[in-house]
Structures are given as structure tokens and as C-alpha cells.
Design a protein around this motif. Structure first.
Motif, PDB file in Angstrom:
ATOM      1  N   LEU A 126      71.516  60.949 -40.177  1.00 41.62           N
ATOM      2  CA  LEU A 126      70.954  59.842 -39.417  1.00 41.62           C
ATOM      3  C   LEU A 126      71.747  58.556 -39.636  1.00 41.62           C
ATOM      4  O   LEU A 126      71.966  57.787 -38.686  1.00 41.62           O
ATOM      5  N   LEU A 127      72.182  58.301 -40.861  1.00 39.07           N
ATOM      6  CA  LEU A 127      73.009  57.126 -41.111  1.00 39.07           C
ATOM      7  C   LEU A 127      74.320  57.207 -40.343  1.00 39.07           C
ATOM      8  O   LEU A 127      74.813  56.202 -39.816  1.00 39.07           O
ATOM      9  N   GLU A 128      74.869  58.403 -40.262  1.00 36.11           N
ATOM     10  CA  GLU A 128      76.087  58.585 -39.474  1.00 36.11           C
ATOM     11  C   GLU A 128      75.801  58.343 -37.987  1.00 36.11           C
ATOM     12  O   GLU A 128      76.594  57.713 -37.277  1.00 36.11           O
ATOM     13  N   ALA A 129      74.638  58.800 -37.511  1.00 38.95           N
ATOM     14  CA  ALA A 129      74.292  58.655 -36.101  1.00 38.95           C
ATOM     15  C   ALA A 129      74.119  57.197 -35.689  1.00 38.95           C
ATOM     16  O   ALA A 129      74.415  56.831 -34.548  1.00 38.95           O
ATOM     17  N   VAL A 130      73.662  56.358 -36.622  1.00 40.62           N
ATOM     18  CA  VAL A 130      73.466  54.943 -36.293  1.00 40.62           C
ATOM     19  C   VAL A 130      74.679  54.089 -36.659  1.00 40.62           C
ATOM     20  O   VAL A 130      74.627  52.857 -36.605  1.00 40.62           O
ATOM     21  N   GLY A 131      75.780  54.725 -37.044  1.00 40.06           N
ATOM     22  CA  GLY A 131      77.037  54.002 -37.215  1.00 40.06           C
ATOM     23  C   GLY A 131      77.259  53.364 -38.561  1.00 40.06           C
ATOM     24  O   GLY A 131      78.049  52.421 -38.671  1.00 40.06           O
ATOM     25  N   ILE A 132      76.606  53.851 -39.627  1.00 40.78           N
ATOM     26  CA  ILE A 132      76.874  53.351 -40.977  1.00 40.78           C
ATOM     27  C   ILE A 132      78.143  54.038 -41.493  1.00 40.78           C
ATOM     28  O   ILE A 132      78.200  55.260 -41.560  1.00 40.78           O
ATOM     29  N   PRO A 133      79.170  53.279 -41.877  1.00 41.55           N
ATOM     30  CA  PRO A 133      80.395  53.909 -42.380  1.00 41.55           C
ATOM     31  C   PRO A 133      80.175  54.590 -43.729  1.00 41.55           C
ATOM     32  O   PRO A 133      79.359  54.134 -44.542  1.00 41.55           O
ATOM     33  N   ASP A 134      80.888  55.690 -43.953  1.00 39.17           N
ATOM     34  CA  ASP A 134      80.813  56.452 -45.202  1.00 39.17           C
ATOM     35  C   ASP A 134      79.358  56.745 -45.592  1.00 39.17           C
ATOM     36  O   ASP A 134      78.886  56.357 -46.669  1.00 39.17           O
ATOM     37  N   PRO A 135      78.605  57.414 -44.713  1.00 37.39           N
ATOM     38  CA  PRO A 135      77.159  57.599 -44.958  1.00 37.39           C
ATOM     39  C   PRO A 135      76.857  58.401 -46.216  1.00 37.39           C
ATOM     40  O   PRO A 135      75.807  58.201 -46.832  1.00 37.39           O
ATOM     41  N   ALA A 136      77.748  59.295 -46.637  1.00 35.97           N
ATOM     42  CA  ALA A 136      77.478  60.117 -47.818  1.00 35.97           C
ATOM     43  C   ALA A 136      77.347  59.273 -49.079  1.00 35.97           C
ATOM     44  O   ALA A 136      76.570  59.614 -49.987  1.00 35.97           O
ATOM     45  N   SER A 137      78.093  58.164 -49.154  1.00 34.55           N
ATOM     46  CA  SER A 137      77.969  57.294 -50.324  1.00 34.55           C
ATOM     47  C   SER A 137      76.954  56.179 -50.093  1.00 34.55           C
ATOM     48  O   SER A 137      76.220  55.799 -51.006  1.00 34.55           O
ATOM     49  N   ARG A 138      76.864  55.669 -48.841  1.00 32.02           N
ATOM     50  CA  ARG A 138      75.944  54.562 -48.581  1.00 32.02           C
ATOM     51  C   ARG A 138      74.490  55.010 -48.591  1.00 32.02           C
ATOM     52  O   ARG A 138      73.591  54.177 -48.672  1.00 32.02           O
ATOM     53  N   VAL A 139      74.235  56.313 -48.533  1.00 25.57           N
ATOM     54  CA  VAL A 139      72.858  56.795 -48.569  1.00 25.57           C
ATOM     55  C   VAL A 139      72.182  56.416 -49.888  1.00 25.57           C
ATOM     56  O   VAL A 139      70.959  56.307 -49.963  1.00 25.57           O
ATOM     57  N   GLU A 140      72.984  56.177 -50.938  1.00 21.30           N
ATOM     58  CA  GLU A 140      72.437  55.804 -52.242  1.00 21.30           C
ATOM     59  C   GLU A 140      72.432  54.295 -52.457  1.00 21.30           C
ATOM     60  O   GLU A 140      72.104  53.826 -53.548  1.00 21.30           O
ATOM     61  N   ALA A 141      72.811  53.521 -51.430  1.00 19.58           N
ATOM     62  CA  ALA A 141      72.839  52.066 -51.556  1.00 19.58           C
ATOM     63  C   ALA A 141      71.451  51.480 -51.308  1.00 19.58           C
ATOM     64  O   ALA A 141      70.622  52.065 -50.610  1.00 19.58           O
ATOM     65  N   TYR A 142      71.214  50.312 -51.894  1.00 20.30           N
ATOM     66  CA  TYR A 142      69.945  49.603 -51.726  1.00 20.30           C
ATOM     67  C   TYR A 142      70.071  48.598 -50.576  1.00 20.30           C
ATOM     68  O   TYR A 142      71.187  48.208 -50.186  1.00 20.30           O
ATOM     69  N   PRO A 143      68.933  48.139 -50.009  1.00 21.77           N
ATOM     70  CA  PRO A 143      69.004  47.257 -48.841  1.00 21.77           C
ATOM     71  C   PRO A 143      69.893  46.037 -49.016  1.00 21.77           C
ATOM     72  O   PRO A 143      70.606  45.644 -48.090  1.00 21.77           O
ATOM     73  N   HIS A 144      69.863  45.412 -50.219  1.00 21.20           N
ATOM     74  CA  HIS A 144      70.657  44.189 -50.398  1.00 21.20           C
ATOM     75  C   HIS A 144      72.152  44.461 -50.382  1.00 21.20           C
ATOM     76  O   HIS A 144      72.953  43.518 -50.289  1.00 21.20           O
ATOM     77  N   GLN A 145      72.543  45.728 -50.460  1.00 20.29           N
ATOM     78  CA  GLN A 145      73.959  46.074 -50.452  1.00 20.29           C
ATOM     79  C   GLN A 145      74.487  46.344 -49.043  1.00 20.29           C
ATOM     80  O   GLN A 145      75.641  46.736 -48.881  1.00 20.29           O
ATOM     81  N   PHE A 146      73.650  46.133 -48.030  1.00 20.30           N
ATOM     82  CA  PHE A 146      74.054  46.247 -46.635  1.00 20.30           C
ATOM     83  C   PHE A 146      74.088  44.862 -46.001  1.00 20.30           C
ATOM     84  O   PHE A 146      73.364  43.953 -46.429  1.00 20.30           O
ATOM     85  N   SER A 147      74.897  44.704 -44.959  1.00 17.11           N
ATOM     86  CA  SER A 147      74.858  43.469 -44.168  1.00 17.11           C
ATOM     87  C   SER A 147      73.597  43.464 -43.306  1.00 17.11           C
ATOM     88  O   SER A 147      72.892  44.473 -43.207  1.00 17.11           O
ATOM     89  N   GLY A 148      73.321  42.321 -42.653  1.00 13.95           N
ATOM     90  CA  GLY A 148      72.128  42.222 -41.813  1.00 13.95           C
ATOM     91  C   GLY A 148      72.126  43.250 -40.697  1.00 13.95           C
ATOM     92  O   GLY A 148      71.111  43.906 -40.429  1.00 13.95           O
ATOM     93  N   GLY A 149      73.272  43.416 -40.032  1.00 13.99           N
ATOM     94  CA  GLY A 149      73.355  44.397 -38.956  1.00 13.99           C
ATOM     95  C   GLY A 149      73.213  45.821 -39.457  1.00 13.99           C
ATOM     96  O   GLY A 149      72.589  46.667 -38.800  1.00 13.99           O
TER      97      GLY A 149
END
Length: 541
Positions: free
Chosen positions: A136-159
Motif C-alpha cells: 500500500l505504501l508503494e501504491a501511494v508513492g512512498i519511496p523505498d516502502p520496505a524501509s519506510r514502513v518502519e518509520a514514524y509519522p514525524h519522519q515523513f514530510s507533510g505530503g
């Protein structure tokens, strides 16, 4: 297939009617736009129709029937039991709200928050839900979803946080997606990307969408049909193209006229002879942050230089993360720069060197107005206290409480507010009124430079237009100089004499506003201009 059918929906809080007998329906693969100013009942309508309203003293009547497939029985959501609503929310109905920072749980990773609904509604194992979350993260355009799946909200940009919210909303393939102001706080390019993403996912999944906004320009890019709400009543309810071509109600015409647009030749008259007030040279700001991959340094502002001319407006524009607000924070002493200088000219034309590290008596020459007026004013103190605080701190406005109170009344009148507002609390004011209080507070110290950090981004378009008109009037009458931070080039054009375009903390392009809008040199600037919603509605395939 009709996914949601609402009939005679009425909502009241105590004795106050909020929604007055609305009828509408949403078909599969259709987008219904609901538009109106704050307080028009947009969000309350959808919350009541989906069973989410939870206000004390609420009364909801009427009918709201959800159908997930042609052969499935309809589910009545008005008056439904908690058990029925729990089975529907997150499964048949997905929600994307305005501020992902408050909607996401800061203590859970993005993957965990996506997996919750999959485990609850689809019975997936923790491992299977985790794998699905990556997809799903890949489908919505999050780069490198396999590693970002373990990131917390504050580690993402607003978009990116908003994309995570969309992934959560679509995890269980809902029949209905409710998007409540999902792009209001985003820059124009990210807004365009989110709109395209939702529409692509809608085509792929056949989802019905209800999109709430105060901006008919945004609604024009997403909706098939539109309801224009005012005071809980539908003043206009027609296909979008008809509303744009021939608006029937004066309120609809007002909303259409207020939406920001880039217009050839628009903007303030040039001020070619104005002397410099602020000269920033080689500003460099860095932050040490902890990431899933370890500690690293973020170069937020990289060798930025610009000049703000006295009595004019210089705009800093760019996407989220471009360094705009960091520059403002450095100029006001909220963050310490790594390198660089700022020269603030005085009345004799001489400069106060190193204004970035100037003492408090010099720094009061720069004031700041923030994006969210509700967050920047103490909710426990009256409006008079909020405006008088900088007077007390800097020992201005007279030595007595009576003289300071008189100065507060003057400032309220200056921003076109009744002096009687002094005794009110922030929650008793509208968003536009609170922002006028923030402007009055900023002007209390009689600053020479006012930094406006997305000062109108959270306001309705009609309220925004009135606040911008106020700022232009104050600039002429008070001789103010503005550093105008914004992501919306249509608003920048209305306000600015000069423009600096930022990307990734660096200056991409700097030019007088008429030159930049008529002939942008850089591809990035052209992309920002192209992302501004056009005059007409989008023709949907």
C-alpha cells in the motif's frame, strides 16, 4: 450503483441547527464535492452521514444508507449501533482528514497503523498485514516502502504523511472514501499529486469519493457533482461544470471569485527605487536528526542570500521542506544558524550587522505572523492579554495598564476588529478574526519587517481574500515591509514585488515578481506555476 444515499439529513447541537435537511447520493467511481466556508456544515454533514458525529447534545435525524455491492443489503448509518459502526469504519468507509499530523498516532510506525485495520477487518496475520502495508505504501508513492514502513509519522514530510493516511483509508478497499480538506495544508505541487493519486486509486478500485473543501478551485479538479453549503443549507446542488459555467446563487459566485488564480499582469505596482531593509547573506542552517538508518545531518538551508527592500514584499516560495520556515525561524532567533549574516538597516541607512544574533531590543524590529492563529495564541488568555503581552515584555505602550489597554484598542481597530473583542477568548473568534488578532499582536511593537509564514494558508478562500486585502492596506498606511512565505503562487502574485524560489534549502530562482510570472527561467518554477488550479474545472476522462 449508489454507494451512499442520504435523505433529509438534519443535525443540531443543543438548540442550534447545524445541517438543515440535506439530500444527496454518491455513485460508484463518482466524486461528490461539498464546498463552503468554515461553519457551513461541510464536515458535520459527512460525520453525521457516516455515524462519526460525537458532540455533546447532538441530535441527528434522517437517513443515510451505505451499500457496498449491488447485491448487498443497505446499512442504515443514522442511529446505527456502535457495533455496526465499528464494522463499517475503516472497512467499507475510509477517511482522510485535513491534518495527518493529528490523525496519525505518533507512537506507532506507519506500517503498524496500516496493518491495524487489515488485522481487525480482514483477519490477516501480523506478517501478512505487514506485507500488505508495504504494498500500500508503494501504491501511494512512498519511496523505498520496505524501509519506510518502519518509520514514524514525524519522519515523513507533510505530503508523505497524507499519503500514509490515504494508504490507511484504502487498506480494506472501501466502497466509500471521505476526504475532508485533505490538501488544505499542502503545497500546490503536493496538492496536485494527492489529487491525481486519489483519482488514480478511484479508477483502479471503483471507489465513491466525498471530497470536502472550502476552495472551489480544488473542487473543480476532483468532483463530478458539487453541493455548495451555507449555514447548513444547500444553496446550489448541480453538476460541477454547470456550477462553473452558470452559478445560480450569489454565494457560489462569491466563492468562485475568491479562489486564488494566476492572472497575467496582476500584482502590486513595482517599487524600483526602494532601498534595502534586510540583506541576508550566505545563510546556512543544519539540524541533527535521528532516522531509522541512524543519526544524520539535515541541511535545511544551504547558502541562501536575498534582499528585502523597504516598503515592499519579498516572497519565499517552494514546496514543503524547501527551507522557507527555517529561514523565518533563523531571522527571529527561534533557531541558531550554522553560518551566514543578516544586515537590518536602520533609519540612517546604516545596518545592524549580524541581526541573526542581535539583542532583544533590536530583534523586536522583526515580527512574525504564523500559519495557525489558534495554535499561536494562548487559549487561556483574553485577546487583550495576547496583544498586550509584547507591550509588557518590551515596556512599550505606556507604564500603566490603562495606557496599554488603550493601545490594544488602537491595534484592534487597525486590523478592522471591534475593540469589544478585547474581552473575548480565542475560541470565541472565527479563524479570520483570530488571524487579525495575530496581525495586531505582531504590529504591537511597531516592527519594520513583518514575516508572514503561511499566514493565510489555513483560511477559507473568501476570508483569505479579506485578510490579504487588510495586509496590503496596512503596508501602504504603515509603511510595512513583508517577508511573505507561501506555497501558493497565485497568492504570491497578489502580494509580492520580488520572489525567491527555494528547493531543498537552496535558491533556485530570484526575480522581480512580474518577470518571474511572465517568464520563469527554471523548470521547477514552471512546475509550481503549472500546479496552481486553473480557472475552469478539470475535464475528467
Amino acid at each position: 450503483m449508489t454507494v451512499l444515499s442520504v435523505r433529509d439529513l438534519r443535525v443540531s447541537i443543543g438548540e442550534n441547527p447545524i445541517v438543515r435537511g440535506l439530500d444527496f447520493s454518491v455513485e460508484r467511481e463518482q466524486t461528490l464535492g461539498i464546498v463552503g466556508e468554515s461553519g457551513s456544515g461541510k464536515s458535520m454533514t459527512v460525520l453525521a452521514a457516516t455515524g462519526l458525529i460525537d458532540a455533546p447534545g447532538r441530535r441527528v435525524s434522517g437517513s443515510s444508507i451505505l451499500r457496498t455491492s449491488p447485491d448487498a443489503p443497505g446499512v442504515e448509518l443514522v442511529g446505527a449501533t456502535d457495533r455496526t459502526l465499528r464494522s463499517v469504519h475503516g472497512d467499507a468507509v475510509g477517511f482522510v482528514f485535513q491534518d495527518p499530523s493529528t490523525s496519525l498516532n505518533p507512537f506507532l510506525t506507519a506500517g503498524r497503523q496500516i496493518a491495524e485495520s487489515l488485522e481487525a477487518h480482514r483477519g490477516l496475520t501480523r506478517r501478512a498485514a505487514h506485507t500488505r502495508a508495504i504494498s500500500l505504501l508503494e501504491a501511494v508513492g512512498i519511496p523505498d516502502p520496505a524501509s519506510r514502513v518502519e518509520a514514524y509519522p514525524h519522519q515523513f514530510s507533510g505530503g508523505q504523511r497524507q499519503r500514509v493516511m490515504i494508504a490507511i483509508a484504502l487498506a480494506c478497499d472501501p466502497a466509500l472514501l471521505v476526504a475532508d480538506e485533505p490538501t488544505t495544508a499542502l503545497d500546490v505541487t503536493t496538492q496536485a499529486q494527492i489529487i491525481d493519486l486519489v483519482q488514480q486509486l478511484q479508477r483502479d478500485r471503483g471507489t465513491a469519493v466525498v471530497w470536502i473543501s472550502h476552495d472551489l478551485g480544488v473542487i473543480g479538479q476532483v468532483a463530478d457533482d458539487v453541493i455548495v453549503l451555507r449555514h447548513g443549507e444547500a444553496v446550489e446542488q448541480r453538476p460541477l461544470a454547470d456550477v462553473y459555467a452558470d452559478p445560480q446563487h450569489a454565494y457560489t459566485r462569491e466563492l468562485l471569485a475568491a479562489r486564488p488564480r494566476v492572472v497575467a499582469g496582476a500584482g502590486p505596482a513595482p517599487e524600483p527605487a526602494a532601498p534595502p531593509l534586510l540583506e541576508v547573506d550566505g545563510l546556512d542552517v543544519r539540524f541533527a536528526v535521528q532516522t531509522p538508518a541512524g543519526r544524520r545531518t539535515v541541511h535545511a538551508v544551504d547558502d541562501v542570500s536575498f534582499t528585502v527592500r523597504r516598503g515592499t514584499t519579498l516572497a519565499l516560495v517552494g514546496e514543503s521542506g524547501s527551507g522557507k520556515s527555517t529561514i523565518a525561524n533563523a531571522l527571529t532567533g527561534l533557531v541558531a544558524p550554522h553560518a551566514g549574516t543578516a544586515t537590518l538597516a536602520d533609519a540612517t541607512g546604516e545596518g545592524v550587522r549580524d541581526a541573526l544574533r542581535a539583542p532583544r531590543r533590536e530583534r523586536r524590529r522583526i515580527a512574525m505572523v504564523f500559519q495557525d492563529p489558534f495554535a499561536s495564541i494562548d487559549p487561556r488568555r483574553t485577546i487583550a492579554d495576547a496583544i498586550a503581552e509584547p507591550l509588557r515584555v518590551h515596556r512599550l505602550g505606556g507604564r500603566t495598564a490603562a495606557s496599554r489597554a488603550a493601545r490594544v484598542r488602537e491595534l484592534l481597530e487597525l486590523v478592522d476588529l471591534d475593540p469589544a473583542f478585547a474581552t473575548r477568548f480565542p475560541h470565541e473568534l472565527s479563524g479570520g478574526q483570530r488571524q487579525r488578532v495575530s496581525i495586531a499582536r505582531a504590529l504591537a511593537l511597531e516592527p519594520e519587517l513583518v514575516i508572514l509564514d503561511e499566514a493565510t494558508a489555513s483560511l477559507d478562500v473568501s476570508v483569505q481574500a479579506r485578510v490579504l486585502a487588510l495586509l496590503r492596506r496596512l503596508q501602504v498606511e504603515q509603511g510595512l515591509t513583508y517577508l511573505f512565505i507561501a506555497h501558493d503562487l497565485a497568492i504570491v502574485q497578489q502580494m509580492s514585488h520580488d520572489v525567491v524560489v527555494l528547493r531543498g534549502g537552496r535558491v533556485v530562482e530570484a526575480a522581480p515578481a512580474p518577470d518571474l510570472f511572465a517568464n520563469p527561467r527554471e523548470e521547477y518554477t514552471r512546475a509550481l506555476l503549472a500546479a496552481v488550479p486553473p480557472d475552469g474545472p478539470r475535464v475528467r476522462a
